[in-house]
Design an enzyme around this catalytic site. Structure first.
Site, mmCIF file in Angstrom:
data_model
loop_
_atom_site.group_PDB
_atom_site.id
_atom_site.type_symbol
_atom_site.label_atom_id
_atom_site.label_comp_id
_atom_site.label_asym_id
_atom_site.label_seq_id
_atom_site.Cartn_x
_atom_site.Cartn_y
_atom_site.Cartn_z
ATOM 1 N N GLU A 18 0.733 -1.071 0.078
ATOM 2 C CA GLU A 18 0.207 0.391 -0.462
ATOM 3 C C GLU A 18 0.894 1.602 0.217
ATOM 4 O OE1 GLU A 18 -1.870 1.941 -0.238
ATOM 5 O OE2 GLU A 18 -3.816 0.553 -0.253
ATOM 6 N N ARG A 101 -7.539 1.094 12.424
ATOM 7 C CA ARG A 101 -5.722 1.287 12.091
ATOM 8 C C ARG A 101 -5.552 2.344 10.920
ATOM 9 N NH1 ARG A 101 -4.754 -0.260 7.250
ATOM 10 N NH2 ARG A 101 -5.950 -2.448 6.360
ATOM 11 N N ASN A 149 -10.951 4.568 2.220
ATOM 12 C CA ASN A 149 -9.496 4.897 1.005
ATOM 13 C C ASN A 149 -8.980 6.282 -0.007
ATOM 14 O OD1 ASN A 149 -7.623 2.418 0.446
ATOM 15 N ND2 ASN A 149 -9.028 1.049 0.841
ATOM 16 N N ASP A 196 -9.886 1.110 -4.252
ATOM 17 C CA ASP A 196 -8.861 1.067 -3.328
ATOM 18 C C ASP A 196 -8.199 2.870 -3.314
ATOM 19 O OD1 ASP A 196 -6.777 0.270 -1.544
ATOM 20 O OD2 ASP A 196 -7.435 -1.462 -1.721
#
Length: 289
Positions: A18, A101, A149, A196
């Site tokens: 990521e 998170r 995202n 994403d």
């Protein structure tokens, strides 16, 4: 889109790659493997790569204006020093649940960080979008979702993604950092994967990575699909523009959740890919500290 000469440039086989970001002062691409708790640096000119261990799940790293780096760990924002590999806690989002998170981030032209949180179990709608400025973290005020995202900035417009809801929203960023009313920018149809990470190019178009979609899409400012690039892995997580002229697209990917049959079908899953974007990106503004 035509063939963009897609290739693996770093075979890291990340569990959950990521956060790719091109840092011009380093002439290098930085990215993370969230689940392996790794920070990666790739120098395309030499092919050299380095890796640092993080003390917890790390969602992203960004350059700071003072020459340092800021990292988003599970617990909050940290200063990251590549010289000694240390992470120093700076701040935690208000009301941050222990089950959440940090997941993805970007900066705007004022050097503010826009970052999202998410339920680490990927079930509760506890993810929120936050803004960091002047050493303080504030809730953006947008409704919570399960997986935030792709915060991406195009001029004074913020794009943000509800991955589970397959929806990309946008809102104007006011001078004081507050947001105007949000509106739907695009919805990803069933069967095409989940949106994403995203990034805006120099022409104001939004590039969206597709988890489960085997590639990335490019949308014009009106939300019309104008291009697709296929990649050799199903779970593409985000792209960044890099290289001397910012015209090389780098894409992170993931092996998370893939069984033996899926990995046999896509042995390059989790690697760092690159392709010729055919358009330049926009340089990342360092975090104002």
């Amino acid at each position: 889109m035509t063939d963009r000469h897609v290739r693996t440039v770093l075979p890291v086989q990340a569990i959950l790659g990521e956060g790719p970001v091109w840092i011009g002062r380093d002439a290098a691409l930085w990215f993370v493997d969230i689940k392996s708790r790794h920070v990666h640096r790739f120098d395309p000119a030499s092919g050299a790569a380095r890796r640092w261990d993080a003390p917890d799940q790390v969602g992203w790293v960004l350059p700071a204006a003072d020459g340092g780096m800021i990292a988003g760990l599970k617990s909050g924002l940290h200063r990251f020093d590549p010289a000694n590999g240390s992470f120093t806690f700076r701040a935690q989002p208000p009301g941050h649940p222990a089950c959440n998170r940090l997941n993805d981030a970007t900066t705007d032209r004022a050097g503010r960080i826009w970052f999202g949180t998410m339920d680490d179990g990927e079930s509760a709608a506890s993810g929120r979008l936050f803004r960091h400025a002047g050493g303080m973290i504030a809730d953006s005020g947008l409704p919570p979702v399960c997986i935030t995202n792709g915060p991406a900035i195009g001029g004074d417009t913020l794009y943000h993604t509800d991955t589970v809801g397959r929806t990309i929203w946008r809102a104007a960023i006011r001078d004081d950092g507050t947001l105007g009313p949000e509106e739907v920018f695009v919805r990803i149809e069933d069967g095409a994967g989940h949106p994403d990470g995203s990034v805006v190019d120099a022409e104001g178009c939004l590039w969206v990575a597709l988890w489960g979609g085997w590639g990335v899409r490019r949308y014009d400012p009106a939300g019309a699909l104008i291009g697709t690039v296929k990649l050799p892995a199903a779970q593409i997580t985000k792209i960044a523009f890099g290289g001397p002229d910012l015209s090389t697209a780098y894409a992170t990917s993931a092996r998370k959740g893939l069984d033996a049959a899926a990995l046999a079908e896509q042995p390059e899953a989790g690697n760092l890919f690159a392709f010729d974007a055919g358009v330049a990106g926009v340089a990342v503004t360092p975090v104002a500290v």
